[in-house]
Scaffold this motif. Structure first.
Motif, short mmCIF file in Angstrom:
data_model
loop_
_atom_site.label_atom_id
_atom_site.label_comp_id
_atom_site.label_asym_id
_atom_site.label_seq_id
_atom_site.Cartn_x
_atom_site.Cartn_y
_atom_site.Cartn_z
N LYS A 80 32.50 -47.41 -3.27
CA LYS A 80 32.43 -49.01 -4.53
C LYS A 80 32.85 -49.63 -3.54
N LYS A 81 34.32 -49.43 -1.85
CA LYS A 81 34.17 -50.27 -0.87
C LYS A 81 32.70 -50.65 -0.84
N TRP A 82 31.95 -49.88 -0.07
CA TRP A 82 30.37 -50.03 0.74
C TRP A 82 29.40 -50.99 -0.60
N ALA A 83 29.64 -50.20 -1.79
CA ALA A 83 29.33 -51.75 -2.77
C ALA A 83 29.34 -53.48 -3.12
N GLU A 84 30.81 -53.42 -2.70
CA GLU A 84 31.51 -54.97 -2.68
C GLU A 84 31.21 -55.66 -1.39
N VAL A 85 31.24 -55.33 -0.12
CA VAL A 85 31.40 -55.83 0.83
C VAL A 85 29.60 -55.97 1.24
N THR A 86 28.42 -54.75 0.36
CA THR A 86 27.24 -55.45 1.25
C THR A 86 25.94 -55.65 -0.36
N GLY A 87 26.70 -55.93 -1.36
CA GLY A 87 26.32 -56.65 -2.73
C GLY A 87 25.24 -55.79 -3.35
N ASN A 88 25.31 -54.63 -3.42
CA ASN A 88 24.54 -53.86 -3.87
C ASN A 88 25.08 -52.65 -4.76
N ARG A 89 24.68 -51.15 -5.13
CA ARG A 89 25.63 -50.66 -6.19
C ARG A 89 26.05 -49.21 -5.76
N PHE A 90 27.00 -48.51 -6.27
CA PHE A 90 27.02 -47.58 -6.10
C PHE A 90 28.15 -46.95 -7.13
N VAL A 91 27.41 -45.24 -7.66
CA VAL A 91 28.26 -44.71 -8.85
C VAL A 91 28.07 -43.34 -9.21
N MET A 92 29.53 -43.15 -8.99
CA MET A 92 29.85 -41.28 -8.41
C MET A 92 29.60 -40.79 -9.92
N VAL A 93 28.32 -40.18 -10.74
CA VAL A 93 28.14 -39.18 -11.39
C VAL A 93 29.15 -37.58 -11.60
N LYS A 94 29.60 -38.39 -12.70
CA LYS A 94 30.74 -36.24 -12.60
C LYS A 94 30.26 -35.96 -14.00
N ASP A 95 29.92 -34.19 -13.43
CA ASP A 95 29.79 -33.05 -14.59
C ASP A 95 29.17 -33.61 -15.74
N ARG A 96 27.42 -34.03 -14.85
CA ARG A 96 26.30 -34.02 -15.99
C ARG A 96 27.09 -35.24 -17.00
N ASP A 97 27.17 -36.31 -16.48
CA ASP A 97 27.53 -37.70 -17.48
C ASP A 97 26.03 -38.24 -16.96
N TYR A 98 24.84 -38.17 -16.79
CA TYR A 98 23.65 -38.63 -16.30
C TYR A 98 23.77 -39.80 -17.08
N SER A 99 24.10 -40.09 -18.03
CA SER A 99 24.39 -41.85 -18.69
C SER A 99 24.68 -42.54 -17.37
N ALA A 100 25.61 -42.49 -16.72
CA ALA A 100 26.21 -42.83 -15.52
C ALA A 100 25.30 -44.03 -15.00
N VAL A 101 24.57 -43.57 -14.44
CA VAL A 101 23.54 -43.93 -13.99
C VAL A 101 22.40 -44.94 -14.40
N ARG A 102 22.29 -45.05 -15.79
CA ARG A 102 21.53 -45.83 -16.64
C ARG A 102 22.32 -46.81 -16.69
N GLN A 103 24.12 -46.41 -16.90
CA GLN A 103 25.12 -47.77 -17.14
C GLN A 103 25.52 -48.77 -16.24
N ALA A 104 25.15 -47.98 -14.29
CA ALA A 104 26.05 -48.52 -13.99
C ALA A 104 24.46 -49.35 -13.33
N LEU A 105 23.07 -48.72 -13.28
CA LEU A 105 21.91 -50.03 -13.06
C LEU A 105 22.01 -51.00 -14.14
N GLU A 106 22.11 -50.69 -15.31
CA GLU A 106 21.80 -51.76 -16.43
C GLU A 106 22.96 -52.75 -16.15
N ALA A 107 24.13 -52.66 -15.47
CA ALA A 107 25.53 -53.27 -16.18
C ALA A 107 25.91 -54.68 -15.66
N GLY A 108 25.57 -55.91 -15.51
CA GLY A 108 25.64 -57.05 -15.06
C GLY A 108 24.12 -57.61 -14.48
#
Length: 867
Positions: free
Chosen positions: A839-867
């Motif tokens: 998250k620090k890398w994403a904040e500093v560089t203006g990119n995105r980071f997500v940690m997907v846990k325990d088969r919650d693959y929808s977190a990828v889609r949510q991170a890509l479509e957020a903001g």
């Protein structure tokens, strides 16, 4: 035991060996320890049950001998637990024995330096003849290493071998020993102990290091080893037998990442041997120009001079291209000066006394037929040209291995000098590529990766050609006789199928067309013309920018790294930014070692070894260590010597941030606690010194872990100035992407950087990757490869963190994904730290980071479509 000069994969191999032997020593069971390390079944050697036996699989060019030299020290501390180990180093031939002896005796050589790192100057290296006359002090005061072939010990009738004969020169080896030490030794038919070299070695329970182990794997070989009572057997080979216990495998990717080998292998074929030789010579000249431009500014001894290996034909059949004829061809038709050509066969060896690494040495072409001599090496060999029909298997295997080593183990600026080249006189590219892939497998590479490492010459055959077909041949003429004519005339680029009556091609050159017009009957020319027309149409489309959908043109893939600004200087964030040096280890509580130290049971340390009795049952490891104690120097050590000894053994865990004074103060405090709490004497601790290493190691690691974690968190959320720059990025190059293990699933990933060469994924990671690949916002992505030099990494408290996936989005920003499955947490799990630094890398560089846990693959889609 720092392992200075080791490559990452060599260090990993030694770590795997050390961990396995340490676990074997603790449990007494190499089988259970092996399964714990590999999750594969362990195969004990018949007749050697209980003896730890494992294989390190290292491909050609991987530095097996250096690993073997370091392995002696590692095995000594982890399992054998003696100050003066004995090792039998088995090499595959007399030539390799001679080379190994020379290297191990040379105090400036890396192999000897590996031994000195653990044993200092107390090393005695011998051949078998010297060992027959070596006195007891040669062993008792040193790490004794005997280099030999298995034939020196292996013979069905051992009476004829000096190593098994009574030898008065060895009398002092057997004097003054306890009875328990002598009971195991072989006796004569009259019942008298034989004072033989074999018995002298048996006393010392030698570890056996087997170089190119597949050459020594016979029932007789293992029977021979059993007679020597080895403490363990470690094989190092590129091609292990099917029943070898492969503890660690080095991949082609690891070798390429460390600049050890040239990859990929660029292949070109031509049915005419003379033309194949001409093409190979042209490539060699091209490489000479590239090498001259690259190394012109270097000292002459460091300049690069590419060499070609030519496999000529045997002197059989009609008009063969023998080595002498190839030399004449090079001299007369290609105007090569005779001094540049050397023949190297069993009968003629013109390389004697020649140093091919010297800049002013004139040799450019080496002509052979079968295998080159074992031990002969030439990293400057870049081009293999095989003129032999059918490409003799063993010869191609060995010769291909000769052109894989990268000179100096340093990547060259001109990428042409980082690749190997193969030219073959053949009619089929596919069959030749298959033969070369099989040769790579014989050099120690996995079959799947080997198939991906043979690339077509871009001037001849595209990597992923689209198949073109002609119009149907509208005539009753029998096409079968022309099938081979078409393939031979075009090196397999054009084929004729008599059943569907069509010409097919992935590519066709003007020369191909000219040859076919001369060779084919007029009735077949219209079909040829239609094939050429379609080929020209495709070329025009490519020139107009129309590309294959499977390999669309994509922008630069350069991912920014997380940096720290120190004044005007920008540095990639690492451990130095949050850890103070040096570390005052002595301020940590060493007395807790009392809770961690578990001494051996009385039965293990006090039982009398009587092999004739079934009353005493002791595991192999306990028995072996006890037997070595019976022959060891029993004199007590002064306290300072014991502290220094433990300090030296802990060098690998202390690191460079702990001073010797700090470490020894910590060790003294721990030993004092053991004496105060458990009543041990200095003599007791000396006897148990090897067992003290593990608890001290774990204690230091735990304290280091606490220190690093606290420092990391205070830095990450403190006043440090994080930043980034376009000049500090990780570049993902599809031509340099070499996963150590390939994905073999059935899901297609067209957006991957290399759809044909994806790093391995388990089922859950595959599902996560599928979520990334199919999202409309993703332009391209890559399976990030852990520990590769060109991989993307972020630093957490105690290690580098390699996220699983790195994606580039259509808006030119980057998206990092780390997948964390349930139940994967370990004792030093860093999930929270990884998420925080991402998250620090994403904040500093203006990119995105997500940690997907325990088969919650929808977190990828949510991170890509957020903001």
């Amino acid at each position: 035991m720092s392992g200075l000069g080791l490559k990452n994969y060599q260090r990993d191999a030694l770590t795997a060996l050390t961990n396995w032997l340490t676990e074997t020593s603790k449990s007494g069971d190499p089988d259970m320890a092996f399964y714990k390390a590999t999750k594969r079944a362990y195969r004990p050697v018949p007749g050697l049950e209980g003896i730890p036996y494992a294989c390190l699989r290292v491909p050609t060019g991987g530095g097996k001998t250096l690993i073997a030299a370091h392995a002696i020290g590692r095995a000594t501390d982890a399992l054998v637990t003696t100050e003066n180990p004995c090792a039998i180093w088995l090499a595959p031939s007399d030539a390799i024995v001679s080379q190994t002896l020379t290297a191990l005796r040379d105090v400036s050589h890396p192999y000897r330096a590996a031994l000195a790192e653990r044993f200092g100057s107390n090393v005695r290296v011998m051949d078998v003849k010297e060992a027959l006359y070596a006195r007891r002090p040669d062993y008792d005061g040193n790490a004794a290493i005997i280099v030999a072939t298995i034939q020196s010990f292996r013979q069905e009738e051992t009476d004829t071998l000096n190593v098994y004969k009574d030898n008065g020169e060895l009398m002092d080896h057997f004097s003054g020993l306890e009875a328990g030490a002598l009971v195991r030794l072989e006796k004569s038919s009259e019942g008298q102990m034989v004072r033989s070299l074999a018995n002298a070695l048996k006393l010392r329970r030698p570890m056996v290091i087997v170089d190119e182990a597949h050459n020594a794997r016979t029932d007789l070989s293992f029977t021979t080893l059993a007679r020597l009572d080895p403490s363990l057997i470690v094989e190092l080979t590129a091609t292990p037998a099917d029943d070898s216990n492969i503890l660690f495998h080095v991949s082609a990717a690891a070798l390429r990442d460390e600049a050890m080998i040239k990859l990929p292998v660029i292949l070109r074929v031509d049915p005419d041997p003379v033309e194949a030789l001409r093409l190979a010579k042209a490539k060699l000249e091209e490489l000479h120009e590239a090498a001259a431009a690259e190394t012109e500014a270097l000292e002459p001894k460091r300049r690069l001079r590419p060499v070609m290996l030519i496999q000529a034909q045997q002197n059989t059949g009609a008009d063969p291209l023998t080595p002498e004829r190839v030399r004449a061809l090079l001299e007369e038709d290609f105007q090569v000066p005779r001094e540049q050509i050397k023949i190297a066969t069993g009968k003629i060896w013109e390389l004697a006394g020649i140093d091919l690494s010297m800049w002013d040495e004139p040799t450019r072409f080496i002509v052979t037929v079968q295998k080159l001599r074992e031990g002969w090496d030439c990293p400057n060999a870049y081009v293999l040209c095989t003129l032999a029909p059918g490409h003799s298997g063993t010869a191609v295997e060995q010769m291909l291995g000769r052109v894989l080593r990268l000179p100096g183990a340093v990547f060259k600026a001109d990428d042409r000098l980082n690749q190997a080249y193969a030219f073959a006189s053949a009619t089929s590219f596919a069959e030749t590529a298959k033969a070369l892939a099989e040769a790579l497998v014989s050099n120690g590479f996995e079959k799947l990766e080997a198939e991906k490492l043979i690339r077509a010459d871009a001037l001849v055959l595209p990597l992923e050609p689209d198949e073109l077909t002609s119009e149907a041949i509208d005539t009753d003429i029998d096409l079968a006789p022309y099938r081979h004519v078409v393939a031979a005339a075009t090196a397999g680029r054009v084929t004729l199928d008599p059943e569907i009556r069509q010409l097919s091609a992935s590519d066709v050159t003007a020369a191909d067309a000219a040859r076919l017009r001369l060779l084919l009957p007029p009735l077949l020319v219209p079909a040829l013309d239609s094939l050429l027309a379609r080929h020209e149409e495709r070329k025009r489309a490519e020139e107009a920018g129309v590309r294959s959908a499977t390999r669309p043109e994509r922008p630069l893939f350069a991912v920014p790294q997380l940096c720290v600004r120190r004044g005007e200087q920008l540095e990639i964030f690492g451990a130095d930014h949050f850890l103070d040096r040096p570390w005052s280890l002595e301020q940590c509580d060493a007395s807790t070692i009392v809770e961690r130290f578990a001494p051996p049971s009385d039965s293990a340390t006090e039982a009398v070894i009587d092999l004739a009795s079934e009353q005493v049952r002791i595991s192999f490891v306990e028995r072996m260590q006890r037997e070595l104690e019976l022959t060891a120097d029993q004199r007590d050590w002064p306290y300072p010597k014991l502290v220094r000894w433990i300090d030296q053994r802990l060098a690998f865990v202390k690191g460079s941030d702990v001073t010797q004074g700090s470490a020894q103060a910590f060790i003294k405090a721990g030993l004092q606690a053991l004496m105060d709490d458990k009543g041990y004497t200095i003599s007791d601790l000396r006897r148990l010194r090897f067992r003290l290493i593990e608890p001290f190691t774990q204690l230091i690691r735990d304290y280091r872990d606490i220190r690093q974690k606290d420092a990391f968190e205070s830095t990450l959320f403190g006043e440090v100035r994080f930043d980034w720059s376009e000049d500090l990025t990780v570049m993902f190059d599809p031509e340099r992407y070499y996963p150590p293990k390939l994905y073999t699933g059935r899901v297609a990933f067209p957006k991957h950087l290399r759809p044909d060469l994806i790093g391995d994924m388990n089922g859950e990671e595959e599902a996560c990757a599928n979520e990334i690949d199919r999202h409309v916002s993703v332009l391209q992505w890559v399976r990030n490869i852990e520990r590769q030099k060109n991989a993307f990494r972020l630093r957490v408290s105690s290690q580098d963190f390699y996220p699983d996936f790195v994606a580039q989005l259509i808006d030119s920003t980057y998206f990092i994904v780390e997948y964390k499955g349930a139940g994967t947490e370990g004792p030093r799990d860093r999930t929270d730290e990884k998420e925080a630094i991402g998250k620090k890398w994403a904040e500093v560089t203006g990119n995105r980071f997500v940690m997907v846990k325990d088969r919650d693959y929808s977190a990828v889609r949510q991170a890509l479509e957020a903001g």
